[in-house]
Design a protein around this motif. Structure first.
Motif, mmCIF file in Angstrom:
data_model
loop_
_atom_site.group_PDB
_atom_site.id
_atom_site.type_symbol
_atom_site.label_atom_id
_atom_site.label_comp_id
_atom_site.label_asym_id
_atom_site.label_seq_id
_atom_site.Cartn_x
_atom_site.Cartn_y
_atom_site.Cartn_z
ATOM 1 N N ALA A 1 -4.332 -24.564 5.098
ATOM 2 C CA ALA A 1 -5.479 -25.373 4.671
ATOM 3 C C ALA A 1 -5.783 -25.156 3.197
ATOM 4 O O ALA A 1 -6.091 -26.114 2.466
ATOM 5 C CB ALA A 1 -6.703 -25.034 5.511
ATOM 6 N N GLU A 2 -5.704 -23.915 2.728
ATOM 7 C CA GLU A 2 -5.963 -23.633 1.320
ATOM 8 C C GLU A 2 -4.891 -24.253 0.435
ATOM 9 O O GLU A 2 -5.192 -24.844 -0.605
ATOM 10 C CB GLU A 2 -6.024 -22.126 1.093
ATOM 11 N N VAL A 3 -3.645 -24.154 0.841
ATOM 12 C CA VAL A 3 -2.566 -24.764 0.052
ATOM 13 C C VAL A 3 -2.734 -26.281 0.030
ATOM 14 O O VAL A 3 -2.592 -26.928 -1.012
ATOM 15 C CB VAL A 3 -1.188 -24.369 0.611
ATOM 16 N N ARG A 4 -3.051 -26.862 1.187
ATOM 17 C CA ARG A 4 -3.223 -28.326 1.250
ATOM 18 C C ARG A 4 -4.372 -28.783 0.347
ATOM 19 O O ARG A 4 -4.311 -29.871 -0.244
ATOM 20 C CB ARG A 4 -3.468 -28.760 2.693
ATOM 21 N N ARG A 5 -5.421 -27.955 0.244
ATOM 22 C CA ARG A 5 -6.566 -28.324 -0.588
ATOM 23 C C ARG A 5 -6.143 -28.609 -2.023
ATOM 24 O O ARG A 5 -6.480 -29.659 -2.588
ATOM 25 C CB ARG A 5 -7.610 -27.202 -0.572
#
Length: 289
Positions: free
Chosen positions: A244-248
């Motif tokens: 989720a953090e990378v996708r953000r």
């Protein structure tokens, strides 16, 4: 430092050097097993802290049959010009080195970055350098200062007390997770231990200044980000990050794609080289077709 240089000089037969400024040489290894009549794409691989061109050796069988591969020694590593402990090293300087090298090689160039190399590649992509054909990020912390800054003083102390290999051993589980055997972890610690302490400390001191890039929206070259999908198993110096953090932040790069890889590691370029190389080759050939 001399022993470090002799170690690499003895092991390499295909190293080339480019003098990009007075007193500054960047060394690189060329791997090309393509057909003589082919016009292969040029791929440049950029490594992380306490590494060198050898960090990407396992990528070569997959990439070098279809591409001309250039594995770079970043400044201070491998056979490139040295860095001194208190040099005010910056990502801008390292990016300038690669920009100058790219001018010598000629474009277009497909760039792969992991760890520190990913920071350099991102800086170049945000500049919009015309020679960058595609960008692949295989293991990157978008804000090294936020993720690692709290450990830098501890890590500098480890290097002073135990050498680079001691620091590498202590931090290896947070880098590789549970993806490698004990023998592989030991090999990586010993390999990273060859890196000069001065260069490693200069790079570590740079980390707190590296925040999330402000210009990701300016990246125009086709970009893919490979991220590990792993269970939540936090440990000492754990550098893994959530999908989720990378996708953000990946979603801030126009038209970019996220590729999820089943891996319990942060440094997936090292722990899953075959998978990462195959994903990269597929991306390059799809964009180039």
């Amino acid at each position: 430092m001399q022993v470090y240089g002799e170690h690499y000089a003895a092991a390499r037969r295909n190293t080339q050097r480019a003098t990009i400024a007075p007193g500054l040489d960047i060394a690189y290894v060329v791997d090309d097993y393509t057909d003589g009549w082919a016009d292969p794409p040029l791929v440049m691989l950029l490594h992380g802290i306490a590494e060198s061109a050898e960090a990407y050796a396992a990528w070569v069988p997959t990439l070098a049959r279809r591409c001309r591969v250039v594995r770079v020694d970043l400044r201070g590593y491998g056979l490139s010009s040295p860095v001194h402990e208190h040099d005010a090293l910056t990502i801008d300087q390292l990016a300038d080195d690669i920009d100058a090298l790219a001018a010598r090689l000629g474009g277009p160039i497909h760039v792969v970055g992991a760890k520190l190399g990913a920071q350099v590649a991102l800086e170049l992509a945000q500049r919009g350098v015309p020679w960058m054909a595609t960008l692949t990020l295989a293991g990157v912390l978008i804000s090294p200062g936020g993720a690692l800054g709290k450990w830098v003083d501890d890590w500098l102390g480890l290097v002073d007390r135990s050498g680079v290999e001691g620091w590498a051993r202590a931090t290896m589980p947070g880098r590789m997770g549970a993806a490698l055997s004990a023998e592989a972890m030991l090999w990586w610690a010993r390999y990273m231990g060859w890196a000069p302490a001065d260069t490693v400390k200069a790079c570590l001191r740079m980390l707190p200044r590296l925040a999330e890039p402000a210009r990701l929206e300016a990246v125009r070259c086709p970009t893919q980000v490979i991220v590990a999908v792993q269970p939540e198993r936090p440990g000492a110096y754990d550098q893994r990050q959530s999908v989720a953090e990378v996708r953000r932040w990946q979603s801030r790069i126009p038209g970019s794609v996220l590729v999820e890889l089943q891996a319990d590691a942060y440094h997936i370029a090292a722990t899953h080289p075959d998978d990462c190389a195959a994903i990269t080759l597929n991306f390059i050939e799809r964009i180039s077709s």
